[in-house]
Motif scaffolding. Structure first.
Motif, short mmCIF file in Angstrom:
data_model
loop_
_atom_site.label_atom_id
_atom_site.label_comp_id
_atom_site.label_asym_id
_atom_site.label_seq_id
_atom_site.Cartn_x
_atom_site.Cartn_y
_atom_site.Cartn_z
N ASN A 28 33.05 51.00 30.52
CA ASN A 28 34.31 51.42 29.89
C ASN A 28 34.93 50.33 29.03
O ASN A 28 36.12 50.34 28.74
CB ASN A 28 35.31 51.86 30.96
N ASN A 29 34.11 49.35 28.60
CA ASN A 29 34.57 48.27 27.72
C ASN A 29 35.65 47.39 28.36
O ASN A 29 36.49 46.83 27.67
CB ASN A 29 35.07 48.81 26.38
N THR A 30 35.68 47.33 29.66
CA THR A 30 36.54 46.38 30.36
C THR A 30 35.64 45.42 31.13
O THR A 30 34.42 45.57 31.16
CB THR A 30 37.49 47.10 31.34
N TYR A 31 36.27 44.43 31.77
CA TYR A 31 35.49 43.45 32.53
C TYR A 31 35.23 43.92 33.97
O TYR A 31 34.56 43.24 34.72
CB TYR A 31 36.21 42.10 32.53
N GLU A 32 35.78 45.09 34.33
CA GLU A 32 35.47 45.69 35.64
C GLU A 32 34.34 46.68 35.40
O GLU A 32 34.54 47.89 35.25
CB GLU A 32 36.70 46.40 36.19
N MET A 33 33.11 46.17 35.30
CA MET A 33 31.98 46.98 34.87
C MET A 33 31.30 47.70 36.02
O MET A 33 31.28 47.21 37.16
CB MET A 33 30.95 46.09 34.16
N ARG A 34 30.75 48.87 35.70
CA ARG A 34 29.86 49.54 36.65
C ARG A 34 28.56 48.74 36.73
O ARG A 34 28.06 48.26 35.70
CB ARG A 34 29.58 50.96 36.20
N PRO A 35 27.98 48.60 37.90
CA PRO A 35 26.80 47.74 38.03
C PRO A 35 25.53 48.42 37.52
O PRO A 35 25.45 49.64 37.43
CB PRO A 35 26.71 47.50 39.54
N ILE A 36 24.56 47.60 37.19
CA ILE A 36 23.20 48.06 36.96
C ILE A 36 22.30 47.32 37.93
O ILE A 36 22.63 46.23 38.41
CB ILE A 36 22.73 47.81 35.51
N ALA A 53 27.85 38.72 36.12
CA ALA A 53 28.81 39.69 36.66
C ALA A 53 30.21 39.18 36.36
O ALA A 53 30.48 37.97 36.40
CB ALA A 53 28.61 39.87 38.15
N THR A 54 31.12 40.10 36.03
CA THR A 54 32.51 39.73 35.76
C THR A 54 33.44 40.55 36.62
O THR A 54 33.13 41.68 37.00
CB THR A 54 32.87 39.95 34.28
N LYS A 55 34.61 39.96 36.90
CA LYS A 55 35.61 40.68 37.71
C LYS A 55 37.00 40.14 37.37
O LYS A 55 37.22 38.92 37.44
CB LYS A 55 35.33 40.51 39.19
N PRO A 56 37.94 41.02 37.02
CA PRO A 56 39.31 40.57 36.76
C PRO A 56 39.97 40.08 38.05
O PRO A 56 39.73 40.62 39.13
CB PRO A 56 40.01 41.83 36.23
N GLY A 57 40.80 39.07 37.93
CA GLY A 57 41.51 38.54 39.08
C GLY A 57 42.77 37.83 38.65
O GLY A 57 43.18 37.89 37.48
N MET A 58 43.38 37.13 39.58
CA MET A 58 44.61 36.41 39.28
C MET A 58 44.64 35.10 40.08
O MET A 58 44.53 35.11 41.31
CB MET A 58 45.83 37.26 39.63
N LEU A 59 44.76 33.99 39.34
CA LEU A 59 44.95 32.69 39.99
C LEU A 59 46.44 32.52 40.29
O LEU A 59 47.29 32.82 39.43
CB LEU A 59 44.47 31.56 39.09
N LYS A 60 46.76 32.02 41.47
CA LYS A 60 48.16 31.86 41.84
C LYS A 60 48.39 30.54 42.55
O LYS A 60 47.62 30.15 43.43
CB LYS A 60 48.60 33.01 42.76
N THR A 61 49.42 29.85 42.08
CA THR A 61 49.89 28.65 42.75
C THR A 61 51.28 28.95 43.32
O THR A 61 51.76 30.08 43.25
CB THR A 61 49.96 27.46 41.78
N GLY A 118 30.89 44.33 46.87
CA GLY A 118 30.04 44.99 47.84
C GLY A 118 28.68 45.37 47.28
O GLY A 118 28.08 46.35 47.72
N TRP A 119 28.21 44.60 46.29
CA TRP A 119 26.91 44.87 45.67
C TRP A 119 25.82 44.11 46.42
O TRP A 119 26.08 43.10 47.07
CB TRP A 119 26.90 44.43 44.21
N ASP A 120 24.59 44.60 46.27
CA ASP A 120 23.47 43.84 46.81
C ASP A 120 22.99 42.83 45.76
O ASP A 120 23.55 42.74 44.67
CB ASP A 120 22.33 44.77 47.25
N SER A 121 21.94 42.09 46.09
CA SER A 121 21.51 40.97 45.24
C SER A 121 20.92 41.41 43.91
O SER A 121 20.76 40.59 43.00
CB SER A 121 20.49 40.11 45.99
N LEU A 122 20.57 42.70 43.77
CA LEU A 122 19.99 43.19 42.53
C LEU A 122 21.02 43.83 41.60
O LEU A 122 20.72 44.14 40.45
CB LEU A 122 18.88 44.21 42.82
N GLN A 123 22.22 44.06 42.10
CA GLN A 123 23.27 44.70 41.30
C GLN A 123 24.10 43.66 40.56
O GLN A 123 24.61 42.72 41.17
CB GLN A 123 24.16 45.56 42.19
N VAL A 124 24.23 43.84 39.26
CA VAL A 124 24.99 42.92 38.41
C VAL A 124 25.75 43.72 37.36
O VAL A 124 25.51 44.92 37.18
CB VAL A 124 24.06 41.90 37.71
N SER A 125 26.66 43.05 36.67
CA SER A 125 27.40 43.72 35.59
C SER A 125 26.52 43.96 34.37
O SER A 125 26.73 44.91 33.61
CB SER A 125 28.63 42.90 35.19
#
Length: 397
Positions: free
Chosen positions: A53-61, A84-92, A199-206
């Motif tokens: 969907n053109n975001t960084y929260e990609m469905r795996p292949i 693999a990419t995943k959106p997140g937030m750094l917080k101090t 929760g992906w296995d070792s073969l699943q990536v973005s």
């Protein structure tokens, strides 16, 4: 009388060739620097899920060694790496920053080739070292300044889905590319961290990042990758999609392509200025030597012989101007290449200094073309010699 005019003509030639060489080296350097940074954060070609969907929260292949070997065997491909990419937030305690966690493979034992992504960030590290463990990350200088973070410290990163997942990450290094749009966004860590979070296995990536040897072959190799992956479903029944860096960043590369038009305009203007100075210099030489021309004709010299004399004089003038113009331009470019004496605003230009790329192919073409055009320009004014009558010249003598 002719000496000051000839000097002005010589100066015009020197300035013209100097500006043209500087323009070509600077623009090619700028395009190369920007392209390298965009490719460094991504790659030349990416293979991702067709339902992306053109975001960084990609469905795996699901990536198998067979697929990686098949893509790696394509002529022109230099490396193939899962990511693999995943959106997140750094917080101090006082600040927070939205980020994209990009996970890349760690160096495996007995693996001779290094990750191209890691090599890019190693070149741009300003402090610390690259990640070595699953919890290690590197962050940009921009993020470090905003959150007041340093190397060899920890920071909490939150990943928000149905449930909030938190990870304490160890900062091993700080990088700086001056590409603000990406520096404010990306942190680099281990691929397995994203796989565990999702929760992906070792073969699943973005997706798969593919680097190539020659950027000019991008379209050709992209098509080969496409045909190698098109209509191919992975283990989970998902189909693959191929995108190259130009397709992912059309606006940026359209802007870079416009620079080629700027180069062409500058070269044409400089050729016009140099041509005007060359013509002026030749006309002054001819008019100043009109008595010499009349005498030579009276002694039996034909127009072709006399024109050849003046064209040789003009060619020597052009050669001298081109020599000095090239020398000055190359000295300036060499100083800038090694010392970075001319700075730029990185927020506006994505680089902190004027980049230089010694593109010798274009330099040779530019010099040969300039010499050829200059000599062609001289043919018209040299025709004045044929209009000079030795009888009239001798009469006034």
């Amino acid at each position: 009388m002719s000496r000051p005019a000839v000097r002005v003509a010589l100066l015009g030639i020197i300035i013209g060739i100097m500006v043209m060489v500087l323009t070509v080296f600077i623009v090619t350097g700028f395009k190369s620097a920007i392209t390298d940074k965009v490719v460094g954060f991504g790659s030349h070609i990416q293979v991702v899920n067709f339902d992306n969907n053109n975001t960084y929260e990609m469905r795996p292949i699901v990536v198998s060694d067979t697929l990686l070997d098949k893509l790696g065997s394509i002529n022109g491909v230099s490396s193939v790496e899962p990511f693999a990419t995943k959106p997140g937030m750094l917080k101090t305690d006082n600040q927070f920053q939205a980020v994209i966690y990009k996970g890349v493979e760690r160096q495996k034992e007995n693996q001779h080739t290094h990750s191209q992504c890691k090599l890019f960030f190693e070149r741009n590290l300003t402090e610390g070292k690259m990640p070595e463990n699953e919890r290690d990350i590197i962050i940009s200088k921009n993020i470090a300044n905003k959150l007041q973070l340093k190397t060899d410290t920890t920071v909490m990163c939150y990943f928000i889905e149905d449930n909030v997942l938190a990870r304490k990450l160890h900062i091993t290094g700080i990088y700086r590319t001056d590409f603000t749009e990406y520096d404010d966004l990306f942190i680099i860590g281990d691929l397995s961290q994203v796989q565990h979070l999702n929760g992906w296995d070792s073969l699943q990536v973005s997706g798969i990042e593919i680097m190539i040897d020659d950027f000019s072959r991008l379209e050709e190799i992209s098509n080969r990758v496409y045909f190698a992956t098109a209509n191919r479903a992975d283990r989970d029944g998902d189909f693959l999609m191929t995108q190259n860096v130009i397709q992912q960043n059309p606006a940026l590369f359209s802007w870079l392509d416009l620079l080629d038009m700027n180069v062409l305009v500058i070269i044409i203007l400089m050729l016009c200025v140099s041509g005007f100075n060359i013509i002026s210099g030749l006309l002054i030489l001819i008019l100043d030597g009109i008595q010499f021309i009349g005498t030579m004709k009276a002694l039996g010299a034909d127009d072709r012989y006399i024109r050849r004399i003046y064209l040789m004089q003009a060619a020597m003038l052009i050669g001298k101007g081109m020599l000095w113009g090239n020398l000055i331009a190359l000295v300036i470019c060499t100083l800038q290449y090694y010392l970075h004496i001319i700075p730029l605003d990185s927020a506006a230009y994505y680089v902190s200094y004027v980049p230089i790329c010694f593109h010798w192919g274009w330099w040779i073409v530019l010099n040969i073309g300039t010499l050829a055009v200059s000599m062609l320009i001289l043919l018209a004014p040299s025709a004045i010699i044929t209009k000079i009558s030795p009888a009239k010249v001798m009469k006034f003598e």
